[in-house]
Scaffold this active site. Structure first.
Site, PDB file in Angstrom:
ATOM      1  N   VAL A   1       2.136   7.129  -0.919  1.00 16.77           N
ATOM      2  CA  VAL A   1       3.109   8.100  -1.422  1.00 16.77           C
ATOM      3  C   VAL A   1       2.519   8.880  -2.604  1.00 16.77           C
ATOM      4  O   VAL A   1       2.689  10.098  -2.712  1.00 16.77           O
ATOM      5  CB  VAL A   1       4.425   7.404  -1.838  1.00 16.77           C
ATOM      6  CG1 VAL A   1       5.352   8.390  -2.525  1.00 16.77           C
ATOM      7  CG2 VAL A   1       5.115   6.793  -0.632  1.00 16.77           C
TER       8      VAL A   1
ATOM      9  N   MET B   1       0.813  -1.215   0.000  1.00 14.56           N
ATOM     10  CA  MET B   1       0.000   0.000   0.000  1.00 14.56           C
ATOM     11  C   MET B   1       0.844   1.262   0.000  1.00 14.56           C
ATOM     12  O   MET B   1       0.334   2.366  -0.117  1.00 14.56           O
ATOM     13  CB  MET B   1      -0.888   0.022   1.254  1.00 14.56           C
ATOM     14  CG  MET B   1      -2.057  -0.932   1.219  1.00 14.56           C
ATOM     15  SD  MET B   1      -3.100  -0.678  -0.232  1.00 14.56           S
ATOM     16  CE  MET B   1      -3.723   0.975   0.108  1.00 14.56           C
ATOM     17  N   ARG B   2       2.148   1.109   0.171  1.00 13.83           N
ATOM     18  CA  ARG B   2       2.991   2.286   0.304  1.00 13.83           C
ATOM     19  C   ARG B   2       2.915   3.163  -0.944  1.00 13.83           C
ATOM     20  O   ARG B   2       2.943   4.382  -0.857  1.00 13.83           O
ATOM     21  CB  ARG B   2       4.433   1.849   0.566  1.00 13.83           C
ATOM     22  CG  ARG B   2       5.182   2.841   1.400  1.00 13.83           C
ATOM     23  CD  ARG B   2       6.570   2.349   1.742  1.00 13.83           C
ATOM     24  NE  ARG B   2       7.536   3.393   1.451  1.00 13.83           N
ATOM     25  CZ  ARG B   2       7.667   4.496   2.158  1.00 13.83           C
ATOM     26  NH1 ARG B   2       6.909   4.694   3.206  1.00 13.83           N
ATOM     27  NH2 ARG B   2       8.552   5.410   1.832  1.00 13.83           N
ATOM     28  N   ALA B   3       2.788   2.516  -2.094  1.00 13.47           N
ATOM     29  CA  ALA B   3       2.726   3.263  -3.345  1.00 13.47           C
ATOM     30  C   ALA B   3       1.508   4.181  -3.362  1.00 13.47           C
ATOM     31  O   ALA B   3       1.598   5.342  -3.753  1.00 13.47           O
ATOM     32  CB  ALA B   3       2.677   2.301  -4.522  1.00 13.47           C
TER      33      ALA B   3
END
Ligand SMILES: [Zn+2]
Length: 681
Positions: free
Chosen positions: A279, A274-276
Site C-alpha cells: 500500500v 506485507m500489505r503495508a
C-alpha cells in the site's frame, strides 16, 4: 441542492491529500477517516465524487458495464461487442450502517422466481458503487455480517448473491471510504486493514480558520448554487489535475532506492505482513503522479508512510494515533544510499495555490494535538501474561498487607495488553448490536423461520414458503410451471447476530494481590479484557475492593479509556473485603438492569478468593456469592492465586457463583490454545 464543493473545505490537508490519491489510484485501497463529530469529514468525502472523471457505461445496463470491456457474467448481459454506451458522472454510493443485506448485495425476487419461473435480480448498493466510490459513514458501527459482505466484495472485485441454490454475480470494484468517530467504538482489525490509508481529523484550534469555516458554511446555506458557482473554476482545475495524474500513473517509476526506503520504513514501524509495504508503494507512486513526477522520491515515500502506516503498526491500542515523524525521518535516512541523491526541488505539482491540492510533504503530523485514542489493534502478538513470572511473590503472598499496612497505598502499572479469550453470556439476548454474545437481530445470519404473521424484518425464507404453499396447489387450480402463491404462504427468516454486553469487573485490590509482579499481571489481564470489550462494543464498569470497603471505581460506561485509566492508577494494599466487593457489584448490576434492561451483564471477579476483612468474612462472602448466583448473572472468576501453597479459594467462589473458573495465565487467547495443544500431545 448543489453539493458543497471540495475546494471550499477549509483545512484538513491530510484528508484532502488522501482522498485525492485514492481518486488517482483506486488500487491504494480507499481511506478511513477517524475523528470527532462536526469536522466536516463527511462533507469532504461526499464532495470527492464531483472530481472524478466520468465513466462510460453500456446503455441500459444496471451494473455499469464498460462498453470496451463488459462483464461477461453481467446479469443484464451478455452485451454484444460494440454495444452502445454513454458517459455518466462517477457515483458516490452511501451504505447506511443499518442496511439489510438485500439492499447491499441486491435481491432476488423469490415470489417471481416461484410464480413466473424467472430470475429477477434487483441490483444493490454494491452494484451501484461499481467503478465509483462506496461511502460508509460510522463504518465502525457496521454489522459484522455486512462487514464480511463488504470485505468479500472488496477482495474479489465482485459481489455474489446466493439464495436457495440461485446464484447471481456481478463486478463490484469501488474505492471504499469510511468515516468513524473512535469514541463510539473501534473497527474490527480485518476491516481496518482493508483500508489503504487512514487519516485522523480534528476541529481546527485556529480562530481564523474556524471563522472562515463558519463564513463559508453560512454562505453556502444561504445560496448553494451561487456558492458552488464561485468554486466552479477551482473544481474544474482540480478535476483536470486528478485526471492528468491518473494518466501519468502507469508511467511513474518505482526505483530500487525508493523500494528500499519503503521496506526500511515498514520494518522500522513494525507493521504486520506485507500489505503495508504494498500500500505504501502504491500510495508513493500515486503521490509522484500527483506531483507531476515520473519517478518516486523520498518525499513521496514520506507522505505515503504517514498515510498508510498508522493503522498497521503494532502498538498499544491506547497509544496516541499517528506515527512519530522523527522516527520516520530516521528510517528514511537509514535507507538512503551512501551517496545521497540530491533533494528534489522541482515544481510543487500541477495544483496552483487555492486549487486544493496540498504540496507534497505539506500538512502537520496527523497526530498532533488530537484527543482521539487508540487504533483498536488489540489483535496482535500477545504479551507476557502466561504466568511465567507469577510466582515471584510465593514466599510472602500469604499475609494480607504483607507489603505494607492497611492504610498504605501503592500503585503498579499494567504491562502490555494481549488478545484475550472470548467470554460470552449464554442463551440468546436482544441487546444492542455488538460482538460478544448471541442475540436475535434484524440483519444477521439466517437461523430459522418465523411463523406466519411474524415477519420481523427478515427476508423471505424460500424452502419454508414452498413447504407452506405446496399442499394447496391443487385446490388453487395450479396449471403449468410455477407455484400459485398466496401472501399467507410467505415465511420469513429469523436472524441471529451478536450483541454487546455489560462487562462488570469486580477487582480485588487488597494486599494479598499486592506483590508487584502479580499485580502487574492482574492489571495486564484486566486491561486486555477491557480492550476486548472495547472492540466488542460492550459497556464496562469497575468495582474494586480493598481495606474495609468496596467502591465503584467506574460506573458502567462505554468509555473503555476511562476504565483503563482507573485501572492504571488503582492503588492496592490492605485486607480483603470480598463480601463487600460482591455486594457492591450486585448493586451495580441491579441498577443497570433498570437503566438498560436489554443489555445482559457479564461479571468478571478478579481475585484469589480470600476474604479477610471484618467478622465472619468468609461466611459473608459465601452469602454474597449465593445472592449473586440467584440473580442468574453470568460470571467468570479470574483466579489470581499464586505461590507454592495454593488454597483453591477462587475455584470455590466460582462454583458458588455458578460461573467459570479461569486461572490468570489462561486469560490470553493464545495461552488457551497453547494449553489445549499441550494436553493433546
Ligand atoms: Zn452489464
Amino acid at each position: 441542492m448543489r453539493p458543497y464543493p471540495f475546494s471550499a473545505v477549509v483545512g484538513m490537508p491530510d484528508l484532502r491529500l488522501a482522498l485525492v490519491l485514492s481518486a488517482i489510484s483506486p488500487a491504494v485501497g480507499g481511506v478511513l477517516v477517524r475523528g470527532e463529530k462536526g469536522t466536516a469529514k463527511s462533507t469532504m468525502v461526499r464532495a470527492l465524487a464531483g472530481l472524478l472523471p466520468g465513466v462510460d457505461v453500456v446503455d441500459g445496463c444496471r451494473f455499469s458495464c464498460d462498453p470496451a470491456d463488459p462483464d461477461p457474467a453481467c446479469p443484464d448481459g451478455p452485451h454484444p461487442d460494440g454495444a452502445p454506451g454513454h458517459r455518466r458522472p462517477a457515483r458516490l454510493v452511501e451504505l447506511p450502517v443499518g442496511a439489510a443485506e438485500d439492499r447491499v448485495v441486491g435481491s432476488l425476487d423469490l415470489e417471481r422466481a416461484l410464480g413466473d419461473g424467472v430470475t429477477d435480480f434487483q441490483p444493490g448498493l454494491l452494484a451501484g458503487a461499481h467503478r465509483g466510490l462506496l461511502y460508509v459513514d460510522e463504518v465502525n458501527l457496521l454489522h459484522d455480517h455486512l462487514v464480511d459482505t463488504l470485505l468479500d466484495a472488496a477482495a474479489m472485485g465482485r459481489a455474489t448473491i446466493e439464495r436457495e441454490g440461485v446464484s447471481v454475480s456481478h463486478a463490484a470494484r469501488f474505492v471504499l471510504i469510511g468515516t468513524m468517530n473512535p469514541e463510539e467504538g473501534e473497527l474490527r482489525p480485518q476491516l481496518l486493514d482493508r483500508f489503504g490509508l487512514t487519516v485522523e481529523v480534528s476541529s481546527s484550534r485556529e480562530p481564523a480558520e474556524r471563522m472562515e469555516i463558519v463564513r463559508r458554511r453560512l454562505a453556502y446555506e444561504a445560496d448553494p448554487e451561487g456558492f458552488a458557482g464561485g468554486y466552479a473554476d477551482d473544481e474544474r482545475r482540480l478535476a483536470a489535475d486528478i485526471d492528468a495524474a491518473r494518466r501519468r500513473l502507469p508511467s511513474v517509476r518505482l526505483t530500487d532506492d525508493a523500494l528500499r526506503q519503503i521496506a526500511e520504513v515498514c520494518a522500522a514501524f513494525e507493521v504486520d505482513g506485507m500489505r503495508a509495504d504494498i500500500v505504501t508503494a502504491r500510495t508513493a507512486v500515486a503521490h509522484a503522479a500527483w506531483a507531476g513526477r515520473d519517478s518516486v522520491t523520498t518525499d513521496d515515500v514520506r507522505v505515503a508512510a504517514r498515510l498508510a502506516l498508522p493503522h498497521r503498526r503494532r502498538r498499544n491500542p491506547f497509544d496516541a494515533p499517528g506515527i512519530d515523524s522523527e522516527e520516520l525521518e530516521q528510517a528514511l535516512r537509514d535507507a538512503e544510499p551512501p551517496d545521497p541523491v540530491p533533494p528534489d526541488d522541482g515544481p510543487d505539482g500541477p495544483d496552483g495555490p487555492g486549487s486544493g491540492g496540498p504540496a507534497p510533504g505539506e500538512g502537520e503530523d496527523p497526530g498532533t494535538g488530537d484527543a482521539d485514542r487508540g487504533h483498536g489493534d488489540a489483535d496482535r502478538g500477545h504479551g507476557d501474561a502466561d504466568g511465567g513470572h507469577g510466582d515471584a511473590d510465593g514466599g510472602h503472598g500469604d499475609a494480607d498487607g504483607g507489603h505494607g499496612g492497611a492504610g498504605e497505598r501503592r500503585q503498579v502499572g499494567a504491562g502490555r495488553p494481549y488478545r484475550a479469550r472470548l467470554f460470552t453470556v449464554g442463551g440468546t439476548g436482544m441487546g444492542a448490536r455488538g460482538r460478544r454474545s448471541r442475540a436475535e437481530t434484524d440483519s444477521g445470519r439466517t437461523v430459522g423461520v418465523r411463523p406466519h404473521g411474524d415477519r420481523g424484518s427478515g427476508a423471505p425464507h424460500l424452502p419454508a414458503t414452498v413447504r407452506a404453499a405446496a399442499p394447496h396447489q391443487r385446490a388453487r387450480g395450479r396449471r403449468g410451471p410455477g407455484l400459485v402463491l398466496r401472501p399467507g404462504d410467505l415465511r420469513y427468516a429469523r436472524r441471529e447476530g451478536k450483541e454487546g454486553n455489560l462487562v462488570l469487573f469486580c477487582v480485588d485490590a487488597s494486599g494479598s494481590m499486592g506483590a508487584r509482579a502479580r499485580m502487574r499481571e492482574v492489571k495486564s489481564a484486566v486491561l486486555s479484557l477491557l480492550l476486548d470489550a472495547y472492540q466488542r462494543r460492550d459497556k464496562v464498569g469497575l468495582v474494586t475492593f480493598r481495606g474495609r470497603e468496596a467502591e465503584v471505581a467506574l460506573p458502567p460506561t462505554i468509555s473503555v479509556d476511562a476504565a483503563a485509566a482507573r485501572l492504571e492508577s488503582l492503588p492496592t494494599g490492605g485486607r480483603t473485603p470480598l463480601a463487600e466487593g460482591l455486594l457492591r457489584a450486585a448493586e451495580v448490576l441491579r441498577v443497570e438492569a433498570l437503566r438498560d434492561p436489554r443489555r445482559r451483564p457479564l461479571l468478571v471477579v478478579v481475585t484469589d478468593g480470600r476474604a479477610t476483612s471484618g467478622n465472619d468474612a468468609v461466611a459473608r462472602s459465601h452469602a454474597a456469592a449465593d445472592l449473586l448466583a440467584a440473580t442468574g448473572v453470568t460470571s467468570v472468576v479470574m483466579d489470581c492465586e499464586s505461590g507454592r501453597m495454593r488454597l483453591g479459594l477462587a475455584a470455590t467462589l466460582a462454583r458458588r457463583l455458578g460461573g467459570e473458573h479461569v486461572p490468570l495465565g489462561e486469560v490470553a487467547a493464545d495461552a488457551l490454545a497453547h494449553e489445549v495443544k499441550r494436553r493433546a500431545a
